[in-house]
Motif scaffolding. Structure first.
Motif, short mmCIF file in Angstrom:
data_model
loop_
_atom_site.label_atom_id
_atom_site.label_comp_id
_atom_site.label_asym_id
_atom_site.label_seq_id
_atom_site.Cartn_x
_atom_site.Cartn_y
_atom_site.Cartn_z
N VAL A 104 48.61 31.15 34.82
CA VAL A 104 49.39 31.41 35.82
C VAL A 104 49.96 32.73 35.74
N ALA A 105 50.65 33.19 34.60
CA ALA A 105 51.10 34.59 34.43
C ALA A 105 49.92 35.55 34.63
N GLU A 106 48.71 35.25 33.91
CA GLU A 106 47.62 36.16 33.78
C GLU A 106 47.10 36.52 35.38
N LEU A 107 47.31 35.36 36.18
CA LEU A 107 46.92 35.48 37.66
C LEU A 107 47.62 36.37 38.31
N ASP A 108 49.03 36.57 38.06
CA ASP A 108 50.11 37.59 38.48
C ASP A 108 49.68 38.74 38.17
N ARG A 109 49.22 38.97 36.84
CA ARG A 109 49.15 40.47 36.25
C ARG A 109 47.98 40.82 36.64
N ARG A 110 46.93 40.26 36.99
CA ARG A 110 45.75 40.76 37.48
C ARG A 110 46.10 41.14 38.92
N ARG A 187 33.84 30.27 31.01
CA ARG A 187 34.13 29.69 32.32
C ARG A 187 35.47 30.23 32.97
N ASP A 188 36.62 30.03 31.96
CA ASP A 188 37.78 30.58 32.35
C ASP A 188 37.84 31.82 32.92
N GLU A 189 36.99 32.92 32.14
CA GLU A 189 37.10 34.12 32.53
C GLU A 189 36.21 34.47 34.06
N ALA A 190 35.48 33.57 34.25
CA ALA A 190 34.37 33.62 35.46
C ALA A 190 35.38 33.38 36.62
N LEU A 191 36.18 32.36 36.65
CA LEU A 191 37.23 31.88 37.53
C LEU A 191 38.12 33.00 37.86
N ARG A 192 38.70 33.66 36.96
CA ARG A 192 39.58 34.76 36.92
C ARG A 192 39.00 35.86 37.54
N ALA A 193 37.58 36.26 37.72
CA ALA A 193 37.02 37.35 38.47
C ALA A 193 36.95 37.55 39.58
N HIS A 194 36.93 38.61 40.44
CA HIS A 194 36.65 38.56 41.85
C HIS A 194 35.25 38.41 42.30
N ILE A 195 34.36 38.98 41.39
CA ILE A 195 32.87 38.52 41.70
C ILE A 195 32.28 37.98 40.52
N VAL A 196 31.10 37.18 40.44
CA VAL A 196 30.52 36.97 39.27
C VAL A 196 28.95 37.12 39.36
N LEU A 197 28.56 37.57 38.52
CA LEU A 197 27.12 37.79 38.10
C LEU A 197 26.64 36.85 37.30
N TYR A 198 25.74 36.01 37.89
CA TYR A 198 25.19 35.00 37.04
C TYR A 198 23.63 35.57 36.61
N VAL A 199 23.72 35.91 35.40
CA VAL A 199 22.57 36.39 34.78
C VAL A 199 21.45 35.43 34.23
N CYS A 200 20.27 35.55 34.77
CA CYS A 200 18.99 34.76 33.96
C CYS A 200 17.86 35.69 33.71
N SER A 201 16.98 35.31 32.96
CA SER A 201 15.81 35.98 32.73
C SER A 201 14.56 35.24 32.80
#
Length: 491
Positions: A104-110, A187-201
């Motif tokens: 929750v604190a990280e949510l407010d910080r960002r 996964r937690d960091e992906a939720l914290r981001a505004h945009i997610v790039l899902y990379v595959c090859s």
């Protein structure tokens, strides 16, 4: 409805269906005879109308009776105040809530930082770190051709195509053996981001498609990025991008094909037969991704922030639910053990073992009430009384099994046999109340109500359970109770 009437009901239904079939057959024959007397063109018209009617009826029946595809339920929208209240309730249960408070604190910080966060997510060996290095060339990003080199989340400053600053999060790759904790961090960091790039090859496998759906459930902008696109011929690349569009149809905002560059190693055979290992640089081509990122970044910042907060709170909701389950399970075990001990103490005074294996109805009622309070399940006194009566009947019918298990357990622990029937009765009560507490806790956790049938089924299974570890624990508890009781009598 009486039993006789219920027995006759199927025959009445069959008779009614037979009558309807006969009437329909007679009507069809009469209609066919009448149509046969009509002019030919009118006969064809009537036949066409009837055919359309039959087709429409079959189509409607198929629509009504076909199996429905289960739609993926979206992650429930979590409310900030509700989330914080649940964390406080977890505090009261004695759970470790420091990571939740930190989230929750990280949510407010960002939010206060007002920086665009982009998470680069995907399986190992998909080239995530090379992609981060191409998007943030001035950043020091660790790159290696060995899969799984990113072991922790790292942030790197970069710029969009229009010069807008962004912060790229390079996260550990998924599907790495033994990397469950790193995958959870990713996964937690992906939720914290505004945009997610899902990379595959390449084309998505089942695990990747599942990950993509999981990310999409949180409703934030997501780009599906085909990396290493230079290894495909143009026609193959176009077909692969089309397949990825099908995968990301309801998940990704866009599918882009790029080459992140980096380096690659390969072996080549020299004219003299020697094999040489060569490492060469690959040319980066990521402009389509830069443009796609810029288009998403032009979304209203409040909209992006709202979607990010909703995703973080949704993830927190899932983590809190798991923490609640663990904390309540531990407390339910403590409550059950406390009442099991009390029941064993009370049973030592019983004269005839097995005469009524749930004489202690007050303890059973109190156990039910306390477990219901723990799981926040509203239960009336009438429901509790009805359940205790039902449990009493179940235990009476299982008395022989309970006493047989108790006797065998006492034989395995000879020190418990010194007091004869009193010890047997105490162990039987311990087994009963341990089973009753576990059955109630599981029912409250699964059904969020006092489902008497479900609780009774679990109780029967537990009463017949001869698991060694469980019997050892109950034997140790009974031995302790017997020693205390014996000491009090001598004193």
């Amino acid at each position: 409805m009486s039993l006789r009437l219920r027995s006759l009901l199927p025959f009445l239904v069959l008779a009614l269906l037979l009558v309807l079939l006969l009437v329909a057959t007679e009507t069809t024959v009469a209609l066919a005879q009448r149509v046969a007397t009509l002019p030919l063109w009118l006969q064809w018209t009537v036949a066409a109308v009837l055919a359309l009617f039959v087709i429409a009826t079959l189509w409607l029946g198929w629509r009504l009776l076909r199996p429905r595809r289960r739609s993926r339920e979206p992650v429930p929208v979590a409310d900030r105040a509700h989330t914080e209240a649940r964390i406080q309730a977890l505090d009261a249960l004695g759970a470790d809530t420091e990571p939740l408070h930190g989230e929750v604190a990280e949510l407010d910080r960002r939010r206060a930082q007002a920086m665009l966060y982009v998470a680069v997510f995907g399986e190992i060996s998909s080239g995530k770190s090379s992609l981060v290095a191409a998007l943030a060339p001035q950043a020091a990003v660790e790159r290696d051709v060995v899969g799984g080199t990113t072991r922790r989340v790292s942030h790197h400053a970069g710029e969009l195509a229009d010069g807008q600053p962004m912060l790229l999060a390079d996260v550990p790759g998924s599907a790495e053996a033994g990397g469950e904790s790193a995958e959870a961090e990713a996964r937690d960091e992906a939720l914290r981001a505004h945009i997610v790039l899902y990379v595959c090859s390449g084309d998505l496998n089942r695990a990747q498609a599942k990950e993509l759906r999981w990310l999409a459930e949180f409703g934030k902008p997501l780009l599906l990025v085909l990396n290493k696109a230079d290894q495909w011929r143009p026609a193959e690349r176009a077909a692969l991008v089309e397949r990825l569009r099908q995968h990301g149809r309801s998940a990704a905002s866009e599918v882009v094909a790029v080459s992140a560059g980096g380096s690659e190693r390969y072996e080549r055979t020299l004219p003299d037969g020697r094999v040489e290992r060569v490492e060469r640089a690959r040319i980066a081509a990521i402009e389509p991704l830069r443009q796609a990122l810029s288009r998403l970044a032009r979304t209203d910042r409040d909209t992006l922030e709202t979607a990010r907060e909703r995703a973080v709170l949704g993830g927190l909701d899932q983590r809190i639910g798991e923490a609640e389950r663990v904390a309540r399970s531990g407390q339910a075990q403590e409550i059950t053990t406390r009442y099991t001990r009390r029941a064993a103490i009370g049973a030592l005074a019983a004269v005839v073992p097995g005469s009524d294996l749930i004489i202690q109805g007050a303890l059973a009622t109190a156990l039910t009430r306390e477990l219901a309070r723990l799981y926040a399940v509203p239960v009336s006194e009438l429901e509790i009384d009805a359940f205790v009566k039902r449990a009493r009947l179940t235990i009476r019918t299982s008395a022989s099994i309970v006493l047989a298990i108790a006797g065998n357990a006492l034989k395995a622990f000879p020190g418990l046999g010194t007091l004869g029937g009193g010890v047997l009765h105490a162990f039987a009560y311990a087994l009963i109340f341990d089973s009753l507490g576990k059955a109630l806790a599981a029912t409250f956790a699964d059904h969020h109500a006092l489902d008497q049938q479900a609780a009774e089924r679990r109780l029967k299974q537990l009463l017949a359970d001869r698991g060694g570890d469980r019997l050892k624990r109950l034997s140790a508890l009974t031995a302790e109770v017997v020693r205390e009781h014996d000491g009090e009598e001598r004193a």
